[in-house]
Design a protein around this motif. Structure first.
Motif, short mmCIF file in Angstrom:
data_model
loop_
_atom_site.label_atom_id
_atom_site.label_comp_id
_atom_site.label_asym_id
_atom_site.label_seq_id
_atom_site.Cartn_x
_atom_site.Cartn_y
_atom_site.Cartn_z
N ASN A 60 -3.76 3.10 8.61
CA ASN A 60 -3.94 1.91 9.43
C ASN A 60 -3.28 2.09 10.79
OD1 ASN A 60 -5.37 0.53 7.56
ND2 ASN A 60 -3.63 -0.56 6.71
N LEU A 61 -2.10 2.71 10.77
CA LEU A 61 -1.39 2.91 12.02
C LEU A 61 -2.18 3.82 12.96
CD1 LEU A 61 1.20 2.43 13.60
CD2 LEU A 61 2.11 4.51 12.60
N ILE A 78 2.25 4.83 1.29
CA ILE A 78 2.63 5.15 2.66
C ILE A 78 1.49 5.81 3.41
CG2 ILE A 78 3.72 7.34 2.03
CD1 ILE A 78 5.46 5.35 4.52
N LEU A 99 0.83 -1.19 0.00
CA LEU A 99 0.00 0.00 0.00
C LEU A 99 0.87 1.24 0.00
CD1 LEU A 99 -2.33 -1.23 2.81
CD2 LEU A 99 -2.90 -1.15 0.41
N GLN A 116 -0.77 3.22 4.77
CA GLN A 116 -0.19 2.53 5.91
C GLN A 116 -0.32 3.39 7.16
OE1 GLN A 116 3.81 1.21 5.30
NE2 GLN A 116 3.47 1.02 3.12
N LEU A 117 -0.09 4.71 6.98
CA LEU A 117 -0.21 5.61 8.12
C LEU A 117 -1.62 5.60 8.66
CD1 LEU A 117 1.88 8.76 7.25
CD2 LEU A 117 2.18 7.24 9.17
#
Lengths: 675, 315, 224
Positions: free
Chosen positions: C15-16, C9, C7, C12-13
């Motif tokens: 999700n984080l 970035i 994915l 991803q962030l």
């Protein structure tokens, strides 16, 4: 002669073994008491050894059947020996060898007493062994129930050997009651499975096909019935009472082998007799098994009686085994047979392991009991100095049951965790999330088991003796027979732990039968040294290498330290941070060691406490942990049973005219019905 | 097995033995700086080991074989664990014999032995230490296993080598489940290595002892081996943390050319981690012993949550 | 154990951030001090702001930038300031609360998380946003904050639980439908602000009547 040996089927050997045990038992009834312990029990051990060896040799043979001319007129005794039965017969033989060897030494003291206790004990013991073998061999419902009942009755008599003590009688009664309630469940399950054909042989049940409703009913009844014998929640109440009440070798037999016959029953019904497995059966067994495991280990951690602790630990291990079966059924229902085979291998391995290390631990406690006549951990301690053989073998058993490498408990735990990890995504989302939660619960149960076992070993064998007036010099180590039995079981623990690939190759025959898949190719792919259930990059474990490296490290460290420095040593008093007045009473008692668990999990125990007030001249503290399921589950059932029987009892009026009235009313009713 | 990989293994065996006391010295020195003291120097653990090895051992008169052999068993377990965690190189020959679950098992074996040895002499402190240690471990061990499970689910393998290679070679990718697992792992690291807020490594008060209470009766070379084993344990845990969460810079075994770079990476990571540990210890206070199960229970639940998030998000 | 797609970035962030929101919701469950509760609430607001800004950048929905700014203003600056002032005036700044059995609460929390995750799976399929997988996390944080409200005995932590629940709902709205219409958002923000003022007044009243801020005193108001 060789022709005869070649044509000797495994089933004949098994049958001969059971007859040999029966013969030994009968002999025991008439033999002089002094000779029983030293000749008959070793003979039984030899028979067990032969049985185990031949089962190991013949583990991959095709199913063999035999029909005996005994039994009902139209239902003679059918016997069948397939791979599943062979595996469990091997378990029976191997564990019984060690336990019978141990009993040869344990019961010697009883032979010197008066009375016919030892004669009867010998008969009951060997009938017990034979009946367990019959349960594993039975191929029709009638023979199965006969064997099951014989097993229950002979073990009841064994449990109540010391029937002069009221608690033991009570424990025996509870055991018999729950065993029979379970037997009703099993009988009803067989009744459902015969599907109206009227033919109670397993072959018909195997070939038959039940509707989902009846299949569910059969499974639930079988789970209830066999679970009552295995000690599954909530039918477990007899285990913590019966195991401590029985003599130690009998506890070892019951915990090590008898509970496994119930597991055999569950496996037989679920995988063999019922033709298709539903996913919710697996989920139910998984959840019930994990709950049982956590329950058992929590209670084990707070016990102060050595045998009750081990009994609750057995409940925990049975829970783990049943949860493994559940995982396997769940995966099998979705067609994931490769991982189902892994889960089943882990379960069968754990079954074998438990027979060895639990038998070993019960035998160890038997020696402790013999030497100190104390079951309460608050009065034990420091036994490692006086009983080195028992202490060393019990250490092996403790490390094995705590699931530590390189012993056998770790291998089955490793395999089970791998099964949870490698399980693929299941269609049902809730089930998917249940798998990691199951793995977490298993890890928690294993860690708590380590806690309970450190408590057990540390308080019984290590430290200083807690009873001041104990005659330390009178505490003797185990005799030669007992040592043989203990070493046999300890060797089993070590060998099963160090050579898992060989064991798995043997277990493959069983998993191939039950789920149609096996690990053999992948497990042994990189050689007998490495255990790789799927592939070397996915997971690999080599216990032998690990063990060698640890030994190498120890030896290297020792030698280097000695060479470069010195080995000077001085003995002195214990430092204890400089406190001058140390008494043995300052160590943890069993209650004290389990106190953190009691405090953290207070809601789950039925805890009653008597706390002294500050003004008491003689302060007295008492706390008791009881099973909460007694109050929640058993007492309401008992009360309703009493209520129903009392209501029915109202029929007994005592007056003849009433009884005549009953007959009269029945006659009129029947006439009305007919006309 | 090539000769160079074998040599790499021996190199790592020796490296961990030398590095562990240095790490401990660095952490203590950082703590001293943060507490405005001048500290004892980076080499103090070496001096302590030297001093202890030269002393005569004094044993209690009722010490058993178990007591006398536990230091060697403990040291051997920790040395073995340190030799197989990928620190400078993956694909070591020993790593194939032990996967993450077996690594947890080895640490558990060491812990059970030291707890039993603590109970052996029969003093109040010994059984106190053993009981508290098992209290810490019965939640810390499942938490550690679940952290490993999360990493194993992500890389579809329980072999530490494969986990490192998968996570390192995926490039920079944020795994939310690893974030949860990382916090849980940090909590477990603090608990298992007897750091504040679970246990004070430099305490001598009974109220606060866990680790110290267990080794109270040991002296001289036995105590030296146990102290060395504790510093090895800290090195093992930190290396596992790097392997799971920051696996960059680890080369393959046999690659001597890349060795200086991976060594430098390792030293840098250890230096930062050591300073971070000292900072954490200085900023927090030690918890009451009965808050520790809550603390570890939180770690366990966070680890379970990590796996659940992995199942949900696929990351 | 799905294969992870590569994915960008920003995703991803996201999700984080979602995971961090859940973490903060759990952390608030086990906090005993009121000060740390307020700080956690502010942190939750901050992470929420970052995630809204991130999704704005990722999906080029510019109105989300205004949402993020509004969230930052109200949930990170104004509300925590108000709460700090309130507890200073009520003199409960260093209050420490006894919680009922943290392990059981956490266990129930895990069950709620599993339930929320499974609940959200079919709904996530219907939504078209890139954030749809985080709907489960948003639902879970709402349920956890609700549970926090139930298990607290004092008034101010209950209110903080209510505010945290609102945070979770906001995140759920953003992840399911890219936020609500601006009018609705402004209205909700105004309601929350006004509500805080009213709560402040109520707390003083409660304290005057019962001499304590424990909720159970209000049971005396039952008609018996």
């Amino acid at each position: 002669m060789t022709d005869f040996l070649n044509s000797l089927l495994l089933i004949d050997i098994a049958g001969a073994a059971t007859l040999a045990w029966l013969a030994i038992g009968m002999l025991g009834l008439f033999a002089p008491r002094r000779m029983i312990a030293s000749t008959l029990f070793p003979a039984g051990a030899l028979v067990a050894l032969l049985l185990a060896a031949s089962c190991l040799w013949g583990l991959n043979s095709t199913p063999q059947i035999a029909v005996l001319p005994l039994g009902l007129p139209d239902l003679p005794f059918h016997l069948r020996l397939d791979v599943l039965s062979t595996f469990f017969l091997f378990l029976l033989g191997a564990a019984a060898t060690g336990i019978s060897l141990y009993s040869a030494g344990y019961f010697r003291a009883m032979g010197e007493q008066s009375g016919s206790k030892l004669n009867l004990l010998c008969l009951q013991y060997h009938v017990f062994l034979a009946s367990m073998a019959w349960v594993l061999l039975a191929d029709d419902a009638y023979f199965f129930m006969v064997a099951w009942e014989t097993m229950a009755l002979s073990s009841y008599f064994l449990v109540t050997t010391d029937h002069e003590i009221p608690e033991i009688r009570r424990a025996g009664f509870l055991y018999l009651l729950i065993a029979h309630v379970g037997a009703i469940g099993i009988l009803l399950s067989f009744g459902v499975m015969q599907g109206g054909h009227g033919d109670y042989t397993f072959a018909t049940m195997r070939a038959g096909h039940l509707d989902p409703l009846w299949a569910n009913a059969a499974f639930l009844l079988a789970l209830f019935g066999f679970g009552a014998k295995a000690g599954l929640l909530p039918m477990h109440a007899w285990l913590p009472e019966a195991h401590p009440a029985a003599p130690s070798p009998v506890s070892a037999l019951m915990s090590g082998i008898m509970l496994k016959t119930a597991i055999y029953g569950i496996l037989r019904v679920t995988f063999d007799l019922l033709d298709d497995r539903l996913w919710w059966w697996g989920a139910l067994m998984l959840v019930l098994g994990l709950l049982t495991a956590l329950f058992g280990v929590l209670f084990a951690a707070v016990q102060s009686d050595i045998k009750r602790l081990l009994a609750y630990s057995s409940i925990e291990n049975i829970g783990i085994i049943v949860s493994g079966i559940g995982l396997s059924v769940l995966l099998n229902a979705y067609g994931e047979n490769a991982v189902a085979a892994l889960a089943l291998t882990a379960t069968l391995y754990h079954t074998l392991n438990h027979a060895f290390f639990k038998g070993l631990l019960f035998m160890g406690t038997g020696s402790v009991l013999h030497a100190t006549t104390e079951r309460n951990m608050a009065k034990l301690g420091g036994l490692i100095h006086h009983m080195p053989w028992v202490a060393m073998t019990a250490l092996v058993g403790t490390l094995a049951i705590a699931g530590l490498p390189p012993f056998n408990g770790f291998v089955s735990e490793w395999l089970m965790l791998q099964a949870y990890l490698l399980a693929p995504t299941l269609p049902e989302p809730y089930l998917n999330m249940m798998l990691p939660l199951g793995a977490a619960a298993l890890a928690l149960a294993a860690a708590l088991a380590a806690y309970a076992m450190v408590k057990f070993y540390g308080i019984v064998f290590l430290g200083r003796p807690r009873r001041q007036n104990q005659e330390q010099t009178q505490i003797h180590d185990a005799g030669i027979w007992e040592r043989l039995g203990l070493v046999w079981m300890a060797a089993g623990c070590v060998l099963l732990g160090l050579f898992p690939v060989n064991v798995i190759l043997q277990l493959d025959h069983v998993t191939q039968l039950l789920v149609g898949n096996d690990l053999g190719n992948s497990a042994a792919r990189t050689g007998w040294l490495w255990l790789t259930p799927v592939a070397p990059e996915r997971a690999s474990y080599s216990p032998l290498l690990l063990f060698m490296m640890m030994l190498g490290g120890i030896a290297l460290t020792f030698l280097i330290v000695r060479k470069f420095y010195h080995g000077r040593l001085r003995m002195g008093a214990a430092w204890d941070c400089g406190y001058p007045l140390q008494t043995p009473r300052m160590q943890d008692s069993a209650d004290g060691f389990g106190q953190p668990i009691k405090q953290i999990f207070e809601q789950f125990f039925g805890l009653s406490r008597e706390v002294p007030s500050p003004f008491d001249p003689h302060p007295h503290y008492q706390s008791e942990v009881t099973d909460p399921l007694w109050k929640i589950f058993y007492r309401p059932i008992a009360r309703s049973a009493e209520f129903i029987s009392r209501s029915v009892g109202m029929l007994q009026q005592g007056r003849i005219s009433m009884y005549l009235l009953y007959s009269f009313v029945t006659l009129i009713a029947l006439l009305a019905l007919v006309i | 097995m090539k000769l160079s990989t074998l040599l790499f293994q021996f190199f790592q065996n020796g490296l961990v033995l030398l590095l562990a006391p240095l790490l401990l010295g660095w952490v203590n020195q950082c703590r001293a700086w943060l507490q405005n003291r001048s500290g004892a120097g980076l080499l103090q653990p070496y001096r302590m080991l030297f001093k202890l090895f030269h002393k005569d051992a004094v044993l209690a008169d009722n010490a058993s074989v178990l007591f006398r052999s536990t230091p060697y068993i403990l040291f051997s377990c920790m040395w073995l664990a340190a030799s197989l965690v990928p620190m400078v190189a993956t694909d070591l020959p020993l790593s194939a014999a032990v996967d993450v679950i077996a690594l947890v098992g080895i640490l558990a074996l060491a812990r059970v032995f030291i707890a039993l040895a603590a109970m052996d002499i029969g003093t109040a402190f010994g059984s106190l230490g053993a009981r508290r240690e098992m209290l810490v471990s019965f939640l810390a061990e499942p938490a550690l296993l679940m952290v490993f499970f999360t990493a194993a689910s992500i890389s579809a393998s329980t072999s530490l080598v494969t986990i490192v290679e998968t996570i390192a070679h995926r490039g920079f990718f944020i795994y939310p489940s690893l974030a949860f697992a990382g916090i849980a792992f940090l909590m477990v690291l603090l608990a298992e290595n007897a750091r504040i807020p679970v246990d004070n490594p430099s305490t001598h008060l009974e109220l606060t002892m866990i680790h110290e209470a267990m080794i109270l009766e040991y002296s001289a070379r036995h105590l030296a081996l146990i102290e060395w084993a504790s510093s090895l344990k800290l090195l093992v845990y930190m290396s596992i943390g790097f392997a799971l969460f920051l696996p960059f810079g680890i080369t393959e075994a046999g690659n001597w050319a890349a060795l200086p770079l991976s060594l430098a990476a390792l030293f840098a990571k250890l230096a930062v981690a050591g300073f971070g540990l000292a900072l954490l210890e200085t900023l927090s206070a030690k918890q009451r012993v009965f808050r520790v199960p809550e603390y570890l229970g939180t770690a366990f639940l966070l680890a379970v949550l990590a796996i659940l998030i992995h199942y949900l998000l696929g990351a | 154990m799905a294969v992870i797609e590569h994915l960008p970035i920003a995703q991803q962030l996201l999700n984080l951030f979602a995971a961090l929101l859940l973490l903060i919701a759990f952390a608030m469950l086990s906090q005993r001090r009121i000060l740390s509760l307020i700080n956690l609430f502010a942190l939750q607001g901050f992470i929420l702001t970052l995630s809204i800004a991130d999704s704005a950048w990722l999906t080029h929905q510019n109105h989300l930038y205004y949402s993020a700014a509004l969230t930052l203003l109200i949930k990170v600056i104004i509300l925590p300031w108000l709460l700090h002032r309130l507890i200073r005036q009520l003199n409960i700044e260093w209050d420490v609360e006894t919680l009922i059995n943290i392990p059981t609460t956490m266990l129930i929390g895990i069950v709620l998380v599993v339930f929320a995750f499974n609940l959200a799976l079919p709904i996530s399929e219907l939504s078209g946003t890139i954030l749809r997988h985080t709907l489960g996390i948003a639902t879970a944080s709402v349920l956890l904050s609700f549970m926090m409200m139930i298990t607290r005995r004092k008034a101010v932590p209950q209110v903080i639980g209510f505010l945290a629940m609102e945070n979770g709902l906001f995140f759920a709205a953003t992840s399911a439908t890219y936020g609500m219409p601006m009018v609705v958002e402004l209205g909700i923000a105004l309601d929350v602000l006004v509500g805080m003022f009213i709560f402040g007044i109520f707390f003083f009243q409660i304290r005057e009547t019962f001499d304590s801020l424990e909720i159970r005193h209000m049971e005396k108001l039952k008609e018996d």
